[in-house]
Design a protein around this motif. Structure first.
Motif, PDB file in Angstrom:
ATOM      1  N   ASP A  59       0.830  -1.205   0.000  1.00  0.00           N
ATOM      2  CA  ASP A  59       0.000   0.000   0.000  1.00  0.00           C
ATOM      3  C   ASP A  59       0.865   1.257   0.000  1.00  0.00           C
ATOM      4  O   ASP A  59       0.546   2.245  -0.656  1.00  0.00           O
ATOM      5  CB  ASP A  59      -0.928   0.033   1.217  1.00  0.00           C
ATOM      6  CG  ASP A  59      -2.126  -0.878   1.070  1.00  0.00           C
ATOM      7  OD1 ASP A  59      -2.368  -1.380  -0.055  1.00  0.00           O
ATOM      8  OD2 ASP A  59      -2.821  -1.113   2.085  1.00  0.00           O
ATOM      9  N   GLU A 100      -4.561   0.257 -12.017  1.00  0.00           N
ATOM     10  CA  GLU A 100      -5.200   0.690 -10.777  1.00  0.00           C
ATOM     11  C   GLU A 100      -6.123   1.873 -11.071  1.00  0.00           C
ATOM     12  O   GLU A 100      -5.710   2.882 -11.640  1.00  0.00           O
ATOM     13  CB  GLU A 100      -4.123   1.101  -9.761  1.00  0.00           C
ATOM     14  CG  GLU A 100      -4.666   1.438  -8.407  1.00  0.00           C
ATOM     15  CD  GLU A 100      -3.553   1.801  -7.431  1.00  0.00           C
ATOM     16  OE1 GLU A 100      -3.619   1.303  -6.301  1.00  0.00           O
ATOM     17  OE2 GLU A 100      -2.655   2.566  -7.797  1.00  0.00           O
ATOM     18  N   ASP A 134     -10.354   5.127  -7.937  1.00  0.00           N
ATOM     19  CA  ASP A 134     -11.005   4.728  -6.685  1.00  0.00           C
ATOM     20  C   ASP A 134     -10.119   3.786  -5.885  1.00  0.00           C
ATOM     21  O   ASP A 134     -10.010   3.907  -4.662  1.00  0.00           O
ATOM     22  CB  ASP A 134     -12.350   4.046  -6.967  1.00  0.00           C
ATOM     23  CG  ASP A 134     -13.396   5.022  -7.486  1.00  0.00           C
ATOM     24  OD1 ASP A 134     -13.213   6.251  -7.281  1.00  0.00           O
ATOM     25  OD2 ASP A 134     -14.373   4.561  -8.108  1.00  0.00           O
ATOM     26  N   GLU A 135      -9.480   2.840  -6.560  1.00  0.00           N
ATOM     27  CA  GLU A 135      -8.561   1.927  -5.878  1.00  0.00           C
ATOM     28  C   GLU A 135      -7.365   2.690  -5.307  1.00  0.00           C
ATOM     29  O   GLU A 135      -6.913   2.418  -4.194  1.00  0.00           O
ATOM     30  CB  GLU A 135      -8.059   0.852  -6.840  1.00  0.00           C
ATOM     31  CG  GLU A 135      -9.128  -0.140  -7.258  1.00  0.00           C
ATOM     32  CD  GLU A 135      -8.667  -1.053  -8.382  1.00  0.00           C
ATOM     33  OE1 GLU A 135      -9.245  -2.151  -8.494  1.00  0.00           O
ATOM     34  OE2 GLU A 135      -7.758  -0.674  -9.144  1.00  0.00           O
ATOM     35  N   ARG A 136      -6.862   3.666  -6.063  1.00  0.00           N
ATOM     36  CA  ARG A 136      -5.740   4.475  -5.603  1.00  0.00           C
ATOM     37  C   ARG A 136      -6.134   5.274  -4.356  1.00  0.00           C
ATOM     38  O   ARG A 136      -5.395   5.338  -3.374  1.00  0.00           O
ATOM     39  CB  ARG A 136      -5.289   5.407  -6.725  1.00  0.00           C
ATOM     40  CG  ARG A 136      -3.971   6.080  -6.471  1.00  0.00           C
ATOM     41  CD  ARG A 136      -3.483   6.879  -7.668  1.00  0.00           C
ATOM     42  NE  ARG A 136      -3.360   6.038  -8.851  1.00  0.00           N
ATOM     43  CZ  ARG A 136      -4.034   6.224 -10.001  1.00  0.00           C
ATOM     44  NH1 ARG A 136      -4.863   7.243 -10.119  1.00  0.00           N
ATOM     45  NH2 ARG A 136      -3.882   5.413 -11.009  1.00  0.00           N
ATOM     46  N   ASP A 137      -7.341   5.876  -4.390  1.00  0.00           N
ATOM     47  CA  ASP A 137      -7.817   6.641  -3.232  1.00  0.00           C
ATOM     48  C   ASP A 137      -8.005   5.737  -2.017  1.00  0.00           C
ATOM     49  O   ASP A 137      -7.669   6.115  -0.896  1.00  0.00           O
ATOM     50  CB  ASP A 137      -9.133   7.351  -3.559  1.00  0.00           C
ATOM     51  CG  ASP A 137      -8.953   8.463  -4.585  1.00  0.00           C
ATOM     52  OD1 ASP A 137      -7.797   8.911  -4.779  1.00  0.00           O
ATOM     53  OD2 ASP A 137      -9.964   8.862  -5.191  1.00  0.00           O
ATOM     54  N   GLU A 138      -8.531   4.546  -2.247  1.00  0.00           N
ATOM     55  CA  GLU A 138      -8.725   3.587  -1.159  1.00  0.00           C
ATOM     56  C   GLU A 138      -7.382   3.179  -0.553  1.00  0.00           C
ATOM     57  O   GLU A 138      -7.225   3.112   0.665  1.00  0.00           O
ATOM     58  CB  GLU A 138      -9.462   2.353  -1.682  1.00  0.00           C
ATOM     59  CG  GLU A 138      -9.795   1.332  -0.624  1.00  0.00           C
ATOM     60  CD  GLU A 138     -10.513   0.130  -1.200  1.00  0.00           C
ATOM     61  OE1 GLU A 138     -10.182  -0.987  -0.781  1.00  0.00           O
ATOM     62  OE2 GLU A 138     -11.379   0.320  -2.078  1.00  0.00           O
ATOM     63  N   ARG A 139      -6.397   2.931  -1.412  1.00  0.00           N
ATOM     64  CA  ARG A 139      -5.060   2.566  -0.931  1.00  0.00           C
ATOM     65  C   ARG A 139      -4.456   3.710  -0.121  1.00  0.00           C
ATOM     66  O   ARG A 139      -3.900   3.499   0.954  1.00  0.00           O
ATOM     67  CB  ARG A 139      -4.144   2.219  -2.115  1.00  0.00           C
ATOM     68  CG  ARG A 139      -2.731   1.861  -1.693  1.00  0.00           C
ATOM     69  CD  ARG A 139      -1.839   1.509  -2.877  1.00  0.00           C
ATOM     70  NE  ARG A 139      -1.881   2.432  -3.984  1.00  0.00           N
ATOM     71  CZ  ARG A 139      -1.224   3.607  -4.006  1.00  0.00           C
ATOM     72  NH1 ARG A 139      -0.518   3.986  -2.988  1.00  0.00           N
ATOM     73  NH2 ARG A 139      -1.296   4.384  -5.067  1.00  0.00           N
ATOM     74  N   ARG A 140      -4.582   4.928  -0.610  1.00  0.00           N
ATOM     75  CA  ARG A 140      -4.043   6.084   0.116  1.00  0.00           C
ATOM     76  C   ARG A 140      -4.747   6.274   1.455  1.00  0.00           C
ATOM     77  O   ARG A 140      -4.112   6.634   2.448  1.00  0.00           O
ATOM     78  CB  ARG A 140      -4.167   7.341  -0.735  1.00  0.00           C
ATOM     79  CG  ARG A 140      -3.189   7.356  -1.880  1.00  0.00           C
ATOM     80  CD  ARG A 140      -3.307   8.597  -2.702  1.00  0.00           C
ATOM     81  NE  ARG A 140      -2.376   8.545  -3.820  1.00  0.00           N
ATOM     82  CZ  ARG A 140      -2.568   9.150  -4.971  1.00  0.00           C
ATOM     83  NH1 ARG A 140      -3.650   9.877  -5.166  1.00  0.00           N
ATOM     84  NH2 ARG A 140      -1.681   9.058  -5.931  1.00  0.00           N
ATOM     85  N   ALA A 141      -6.040   6.029   1.507  1.00  0.00           N
ATOM     86  CA  ALA A 141      -6.778   6.137   2.771  1.00  0.00           C
ATOM     87  C   ALA A 141      -6.290   5.084   3.765  1.00  0.00           C
ATOM     88  O   ALA A 141      -6.150   5.370   4.961  1.00  0.00           O
ATOM     89  CB  ALA A 141      -8.277   5.981   2.521  1.00  0.00           C
ATOM     90  N   ARG A 142      -6.031   3.860   3.277  1.00  0.00           N
ATOM     91  CA  ARG A 142      -5.490   2.822   4.161  1.00  0.00           C
ATOM     92  C   ARG A 142      -4.129   3.225   4.708  1.00  0.00           C
ATOM     93  O   ARG A 142      -3.839   3.032   5.889  1.00  0.00           O
ATOM     94  CB  ARG A 142      -5.372   1.484   3.418  1.00  0.00           C
ATOM     95  CG  ARG A 142      -6.673   0.763   3.211  1.00  0.00           C
ATOM     96  CD  ARG A 142      -6.461  -0.677   2.768  1.00  0.00           C
ATOM     97  NE  ARG A 142      -5.564  -0.832   1.651  1.00  0.00           N
ATOM     98  CZ  ARG A 142      -5.926  -1.008   0.378  1.00  0.00           C
ATOM     99  NH1 ARG A 142      -7.209  -1.042   0.077  1.00  0.00           N
ATOM    100  NH2 ARG A 142      -5.029  -1.167  -0.567  1.00  0.00           N
ATOM    101  N   SER A 173      -4.610   5.998   7.329  1.00  0.00           N
ATOM    102  CA  SER A 173      -5.150   5.420   8.555  1.00  0.00           C
ATOM    103  C   SER A 173      -4.068   4.661   9.311  1.00  0.00           C
ATOM    104  O   SER A 173      -3.938   4.780  10.531  1.00  0.00           O
ATOM    105  CB  SER A 173      -6.310   4.486   8.205  1.00  0.00           C
ATOM    106  OG  SER A 173      -6.715   3.746   9.313  1.00  0.00           O
TER     107      SER A 173
END
Length: 192
Positions: free
Chosen positions: A84, A128, A131-139, A142
């Motif tokens: 990630d 990628e 949306d997948e990139r944004d989700e990865r960055r959010a993970r 966090s």
């Protein structure tokens, strides 16, 4: 006609791989390691150590977990965190009978050593979606916030503990007479 010695390309490839590894290790130590949980940092080092001259590491999940001293799920989480954060990249996903293949090299470094693997990584990253990139960055965000909170809590506990120890030492010595050697002296009472 002049030809190079037969082993020359392999020797040059090994030297290039070593230079890339040293640069990557220095960057990792300077920029990334202080933001990681210790198990995740060790997982990166294990991947780095397992990296072959072709720039690829092929760790089995259970083998990696055993070497890290954690369970299989925690080892998988460490790899997920590293991928990630782009500290490691998945080259080939796990298939039945095969282990997943990762690289800890940057795409440019990998391209110099193993162009085919670099092409696969580039295709995977290009596929990628936003949306997948944004989700990865959010993970990643966090995860970094959680690690920072844990470190702050440990630091606070450490400060409180040292204050408590120092306070206990001071209170035990206050009011009791001591000799020059630091040992308690017997109180002398005069008899009249």
């Amino acid at each position: 006609m002049h030809t190079e010695p037969k082993g020359k390309p392999d020797a040059a490839r090994r030297r290039a791989c070593l230079r890339f590894r040293i640069r990557r290790e220095n960057r990792f130590l300077d920029d990334v390691v202080r933001t990681l949980d210790p198990v995740d940092a060790l997982a990166w080092w294990m991947l780095r150590r397992d990296t072959q001259p072709d720039g690829l590491a092929r760790p089995g999940r259970d083998h990696l977990a055993e070497r890290l001293g954690v369970g299989g799920d925690r080892a998988a989480k460490a790899i997920r965190v590293l991928t990630d954060m782009k500290a490691a990249r998945l080259v080939y996903a796990h298939r039945p009978g095969m282990v997943a293949v990762y690289t800890v090299l940057t795409p440019g470094q990998l391209a110099a050593i193993n162009p085919e693997a670099a092409r696969v990584v580039a295709e995977r990253e290009a596929a990628e979606t936003p949306d997948e990139r944004d989700e990865r960055r959010a993970r990643v965000d966090s995860y970094l916030a959680k690690v920072a909170r844990r470190r702050e809590a440990r630091s606070k506990r450490g400060r409180e503990s040292s204050l408590a120890k120092n306070g206990a030492r001071r209170s035990s010595t206050v009011g009791s007479p001591t000799s020059i050697a630091g040992e308690p002296t017997a109180e002398v009472t005069s008899v009249s």
